[in-house]
Design a protein around this motif. Structure first.
Motif, PDB file in Angstrom:
ATOM      1  N   SER A  23       0.820  -1.212   0.000  1.00 14.76           N
ATOM      2  CA  SER A  23       0.000   0.000   0.000  1.00 14.76           C
ATOM      3  C   SER A  23       0.852   1.260   0.000  1.00 14.76           C
ATOM      4  O   SER A  23       0.449   2.296  -0.554  1.00 14.76           O
ATOM      5  CB  SER A  23      -0.939   0.003   1.204  1.00 14.76           C
ATOM      6  N   VAL A  24       2.021   1.194   0.627  1.00 12.43           N
ATOM      7  CA  VAL A  24       2.903   2.362   0.679  1.00 12.43           C
ATOM      8  C   VAL A  24       3.281   2.831  -0.720  1.00 12.43           C
ATOM      9  O   VAL A  24       3.371   4.034  -0.990  1.00 12.43           O
ATOM     10  CB  VAL A  24       4.161   2.028   1.515  1.00 12.43           C
ATOM     11  N   THR A  25       3.499   1.890  -1.620  1.00 10.24           N
ATOM     12  CA  THR A  25       3.915   2.249  -2.973  1.00 10.24           C
ATOM     13  C   THR A  25       2.749   2.436  -3.935  1.00 10.24           C
ATOM     14  O   THR A  25       2.902   3.112  -4.964  1.00 10.24           O
ATOM     15  CB  THR A  25       4.837   1.154  -3.532  1.00 10.24           C
ATOM     16  N   ALA A  26       1.588   1.852  -3.643  1.00 11.66           N
ATOM     17  CA  ALA A  26       0.467   1.910  -4.581  1.00 11.66           C
ATOM     18  C   ALA A  26      -0.443   3.110  -4.354  1.00 11.66           C
ATOM     19  O   ALA A  26      -1.012   3.643  -5.318  1.00 11.66           O
ATOM     20  CB  ALA A  26      -0.354   0.621  -4.490  1.00 11.66           C
ATOM     21  N   VAL A  27      -0.611   3.547  -3.118  1.00 15.20           N
ATOM     22  CA  VAL A  27      -1.574   4.607  -2.810  1.00 15.20           C
ATOM     23  C   VAL A  27      -1.209   5.949  -3.446  1.00 15.20           C
ATOM     24  O   VAL A  27      -2.100   6.630  -3.981  1.00 15.20           O
ATOM     25  CB  VAL A  27      -1.740   4.734  -1.286  1.00 15.20           C
ATOM     26  N   PRO A  28       0.061   6.409  -3.439  1.00 14.82           N
ATOM     27  CA  PRO A  28       0.345   7.734  -4.018  1.00 14.82           C
ATOM     28  C   PRO A  28      -0.064   7.861  -5.480  1.00 14.82           C
ATOM     29  O   PRO A  28      -0.658   8.876  -5.880  1.00 14.82           O
ATOM     30  CB  PRO A  28       1.863   7.876  -3.839  1.00 14.82           C
ATOM     31  N   VAL A  29       0.227   6.854  -6.298  1.00 15.38           N
ATOM     32  CA  VAL A  29      -0.156   6.936  -7.714  1.00 15.38           C
ATOM     33  C   VAL A  29      -1.673   6.922  -7.862  1.00 15.38           C
ATOM     34  O   VAL A  29      -2.240   7.643  -8.693  1.00 15.38           O
ATOM     35  CB  VAL A  29       0.491   5.778  -8.495  1.00 15.38           C
ATOM     36  N   SER A  30      -2.351   6.116  -7.056  1.00 15.28           N
ATOM     37  CA  SER A  30      -3.813   6.064  -7.133  1.00 15.28           C
ATOM     38  C   SER A  30      -4.434   7.407  -6.755  1.00 15.28           C
ATOM     39  O   SER A  30      -5.455   7.809  -7.327  1.00 15.28           O
ATOM     40  CB  SER A  30      -4.341   4.956  -6.220  1.00 15.28           C
ATOM     41  N   ILE A  31      -3.841   8.093  -5.791  1.00 17.35           N
ATOM     42  CA  ILE A  31      -4.359   9.409  -5.409  1.00 17.35           C
ATOM     43  C   ILE A  31      -4.274  10.375  -6.587  1.00 17.35           C
ATOM     44  O   ILE A  31      -5.223  11.129  -6.863  1.00 17.35           O
ATOM     45  CB  ILE A  31      -3.589   9.945  -4.188  1.00 17.35           C
ATOM     46  N   TRP A  32      -3.165  10.373  -7.299  1.00 20.45           N
ATOM     47  CA  TRP A  32      -3.025  11.268  -8.443  1.00 20.45           C
ATOM     48  C   TRP A  32      -3.999  10.896  -9.553  1.00 20.45           C
ATOM     49  O   TRP A  32      -4.575  11.773 -10.215  1.00 20.45           O
ATOM     50  CB  TRP A  32      -1.582  11.237  -8.956  1.00 20.45           C
ATOM     51  N   ILE A  33      -4.208   9.610  -9.784  1.00 21.96           N
ATOM     52  CA  ILE A  33      -5.148   9.177 -10.821  1.00 21.96           C
ATOM     53  C   ILE A  33      -6.570   9.648 -10.490  1.00 21.96           C
ATOM     54  O   ILE A  33      -7.279  10.225 -11.333  1.00 21.96           O
ATOM     55  CB  ILE A  33      -5.102   7.652 -10.986  1.00 21.96           C
ATOM     56  N   LEU A  34      -6.990   9.406  -9.254  1.00 21.62           N
ATOM     57  CA  LEU A  34      -8.360   9.747  -8.873  1.00 21.62           C
ATOM     58  C   LEU A  34      -8.549  11.250  -8.721  1.00 21.62           C
ATOM     59  O   LEU A  34      -9.619  11.783  -9.028  1.00 21.62           O
ATOM     60  CB  LEU A  34      -8.711   9.037  -7.564  1.00 21.62           C
TER      61      LEU A  34
END
Length: 314
Positions: free
Chosen positions: A184-195
């Motif tokens: 989650s540490v590596t996946a959440v930042p990119v998902s935040i930018w996408i959403l």
């Protein structure tokens, strides 16, 4: 006549316009106002077939290796279905053999638990955080977005030591939760930018109308934003899922018990001291690709549809 004379003296009309394409036939082949010519369609289809062949051929070779008997692994034959084809590698992976039960199904189960939990938790965190970054103006907002983006500049290998220290101090070594936190540490930042970028395209008038009718912020997020942002949520879910499904390095430093292995760690056990079980490797590669393929096929209806087109329709 006098007006035409004055106009011609003011505006100089060039004798001939330069041609963008030296050959009119070549231009008509690639740029046609109404429909495509037969030659252009033929070239497009040939290029697509060539690209498909380049992409599919390695997969077919893996299928071929998985169907070969153990004593015929190395061969010069290019046949997709080899002679004496057998499903022994698949049967041994799924059922096992006498005296040696299989662990492949356990590895797939562990991977599914970890990746689905990571995708769900990461989607919840990124969806709420992205909504806050999109709709609210608070101190440190821009700095927070830049910080989240800058975390993706560091390779995953640089995070191994901090992740291991953090997970070990939490006492989560050899646990599903420890690996979920690491992914989650590596996946959440990119998902935040996408959403966040997708939320910016949704008109605020829809939220204001719902709040006038008595809806809360959470109600607006769930009943208004969530249905309209389904394509972006599907992309974020798939990204979070794929970030943990085939990951090996982080799982290697956190999971040590064999019964906790994910499928990338389990496949590494097929590498013995003096040989590699290539047949089982190939069969396992085909089997582990099926869940991801089914997930993409199921999510394609959201990935290819823009649901916000009807959000502001009168």
């Amino acid at each position: 006549m006098k007006g035409k004379t004055i106009l011609s003296s003011v505006v100089e009309v060039p004798a001939a316009l330069p041609r963008a394409w030296p050959r009119p036939r070549l231009r008509a082949l690639f740029f046609r106002p109404r429909g495509d010519s037969a030659a252009k369609r033929l070239l497009i289809h040939l290029a697509l077939w060539a690209a498909c062949a380049v992409a599919v051929y390695p997969v077919l070779r893996v299928v071929t290796i998985s169907l070969r008997p153990a004593n015929k692994l190395l061969t010069t034959s290019l046949a997709i279905i080899p002679e004496d084809a057998t499903l022994a590698n698949y049967i041994e992976l799924l059922v096992g053999r006498p005296g040696r039960p299989t662990e492949f199904c356990l590895w797939i189960w562990n991977s599914l638990i970890i990746t689905l939990t990571t995708a769900t938790v990461g989607l919840l965190l990124s969806a709420t955080a992205a909504y806050a970054f999109s709709r609210f103006r608070f101190p440190g907002r821009n700095a927070g977005l830049i910080f989240l983006l800058s975390t993706q500049m560091f390779p995953a290998a640089m995070l191994l030591l901090p992740l291991f220290i953090m997970i070990s101090r939490l006492g989560l070594i050899d646990s599903y939760l420890g690996l979920v936190i690491a992914y989650s540490v590596t996946a959440v930042p990119v998902s935040i930018w996408i959403l966040k970028g997708y939320y910016d395209t949704i008109p605020r008038d829809l939220e204001e109308a719902a709040m006038i009718d008595g809806a809360s912020r959470l109600g607006v997020l769930w009943h208004i934003i969530r249905p309209l942002s389904t394509p972006a949520l599907a992309i974020a879910f798939l990204f979070n899922f794929m970030s943990g499904w085939s990951e090996y390095i982080v799982a290697r430093i956190i999971l040590h018990k064999r019964e906790m292995y994910t499928w990338p760690l389990g496949l590494w056990t097929f590498t013995e001291q003096y040989t590699v079980l290539w047949g089982k490797f190939a069969a396992a590669s085909i089997l582990v690709a099926l869940p991801v393929t089914l997930l993409f096929l199921y999510s394609s209806r959201w990935l290819l549809t823009g649901l916000t087109l009807g959000g502001t329709k009168e």
